[in-house]
Design a protein around this motif. Structure first.
Motif, PDB file in Angstrom:
ATOM      1  N   HIS A 133      52.040  36.534  26.857  1.00  0.00           N
ATOM      2  CA  HIS A 133      50.712  36.610  26.239  1.00  0.00           C
ATOM      3  C   HIS A 133      49.775  35.470  26.665  1.00  0.00           C
ATOM      4  O   HIS A 133      48.647  35.403  26.177  1.00  0.00           O
ATOM      5  N   VAL A 191      49.514  42.678  26.676  1.00  0.00           N
ATOM      6  CA  VAL A 191      48.427  42.217  25.809  1.00  0.00           C
ATOM      7  C   VAL A 191      47.172  41.976  26.661  1.00  0.00           C
ATOM      8  O   VAL A 191      47.275  41.769  27.869  1.00  0.00           O
ATOM      9  N   GLU A 231      52.985  46.359  21.836  1.00  0.00           N
ATOM     10  CA  GLU A 231      52.238  45.143  21.483  1.00  0.00           C
ATOM     11  C   GLU A 231      51.320  45.343  20.272  1.00  0.00           C
ATOM     12  O   GLU A 231      50.780  44.384  19.751  1.00  0.00           O
TER      13      GLU A 231
END
Ligand SMILES: [Zn+2]
Length: 393
Positions: free
Chosen positions: A366, A85, A146
């Protein structure tokens, strides 16, 4: 193992550092990482299958180490996604793409989700390549996990097309090495309502795109509320029912103008007892009714539905052989069903017994200063040692 091979073999930490150094944020190409792994596989005598995206800017990788008798049937897939991410807007203490070890932890984007698992797998491969395997071992790396498990969808299609049917798959998302057998499906949609603009004092001349989008939003909210009230329920989840919502609305230009456009994004996540295909069909029929109503007002009006992504749920039943495999390899038992979607449902969907089990904690995924405990990497190495014993026994 030959001296020459030993010299070139890297530790899990070395590999993970190399993987983290390649910025594979989903918006970027992952080909540099794929090329690096492909080169390693070729060094080990295996030619990988690459399954690119339409534009050729990204690729999945699938590789098979056959059994000693040459068989490629069945076997165990080690599966991970290559993308990470974005770090945009996050306050990192150090460069996210330069892995750093501090206080027993490895820091870097993807340290937990999920380059440490891939790094440990790559460290296992030289041993796999030299061993007399009794059962094949496969490596599967995907792109664009993702942003909705896009790459794995193409990969499993290609495996099906080629009749490649491994027996088991271990998706190494961060579960702190617990064996996860179930997660909900994730289904994301975008609907674009096209109306007709007019002055707001002349409403009969226009078609109000926001009003029609609202009709759908209310119908969808009613359906979602129904799941919450009436189930089906599954107490294995923190939120023990299917969830959903209209989570983004864009439309309109001024209070005195009938809006000619409204875009909404909505999603739902279903438990095993709710058929995601049926829900999708209800969504479509509701939108079809609204579409007809809009066209009646003006033939230029209407609504278009786009499926942004649909990730099937993972619903591995108790007693499945893959759960026994996970336990045999040292995966920790867990009653918990996870709330996040993974690629596991896609592998399961083509008949491969699949679990989610990998190093690191999803809570660190993340985040800024993403980290994984070195102990978790060691636990993953032990898991792969057990896998090695299993495929050479
Ligand atoms: Zn992940």
């Amino acid at each position: 193992m030959s001296a020459a091979t030993t010299e070139q073999d890297l530790t899990s930490l070395d590999w993970t550092r190399r993987l983290i150094a390649i910025d594979t944020t989903s918006r970027n190409s992952n080909l540099e990482l794929i090329d690096l792994v492909a080169e390693e596989l070729r060094r080990l005598g295996v030619e990988p299958l690459l399954v690119p995206n339409e534009e050729g800017t990204k690729a999945n990788l699938f590789a098979t180490f056959p059994a000693a008798d040459g068989s490629t049937e069945g076997g165990i897939v080690i599966s991970g996604h290559t993308d990470v991410v974005p770090v945009d807007g996050q306050a990192w203490s150090t460069d996210p793409f330069t892995a750093e070890v501090r206080d027993g932890k490895l820091y870097g984007r993807g340290a937990a989700d999920m380059k440490s698992y891939i790094g440990a797998a790559l460290t296992l491969l030289p041993r796999i390549a030299e061993a007399d395997l009794t059962t094949p071992v496969h490596l599967a790396l995907s792109y664009d996990e993702e942003i909705g498990c896009v790459g794995a969808g193409r990969l499993v299609e290609e495996l099906e097309r080629r009749g490649i049917r491994p027996e088991f798959c271990i998706v190494g998302e961060p579960t702190s090495m617990r064996v996860i057998a179930e997660h909900k499906s994730v289904n994301v949609f975008r609907a674009t309502f096209t109306g007709v603009a007019s002055h707001s004092s002349l409403t009969p001349d226009g078609v109000n795109a926001i009003h029609h989008a609202s009709r759908f939003a209310v119908a969808f909210a009613d359906m979602v509320d129904g799941w919450r009230q009436d189930g089906p329920f599954d107490e294995g989840y923190v939120v023990p029912f299917s969830t959903g919502g209209v989570n983004l609305v864009q439309g309109g230009i001024a209070s005195n103008t009938v809006p000619d456009r409204c875009v909404i994004e909505f999603e739902f996540r279903s438990v095993a007892a709710l058929d995601a295909d049926e829900v999708t069909a209800r969504v479509r029929s509701t939108l079809d009714e609204i579409d007809a109503r809009m066209r009646e007002e003006n033939p230029d009006a209407g609504v278009a539905l786009e499926v942004v992504g649909q990730v099937p749920g993972l619903f591995t039943e108790a007693g499945s052989p893959v759960l026994a495999l996970g336990a045999e390899l040292g995966g920790l038992p867990s009653e918990e069903k996870v709330t996040y979607g993974t690629e596991a449902g896609q592998f399961d969907g083509i008949g491969i017994g699949t679990i989610v089990c990998g190093p690191g904690d999803i809570a660190q995924a993340h985040t800024a200063d993403e980290w994984i405990e070195l102990e978790q990497i060691a636990a993953c190495e032990a898991f792969f040692d057990a896998l090695f014993a299993r495929v050479t026994a």
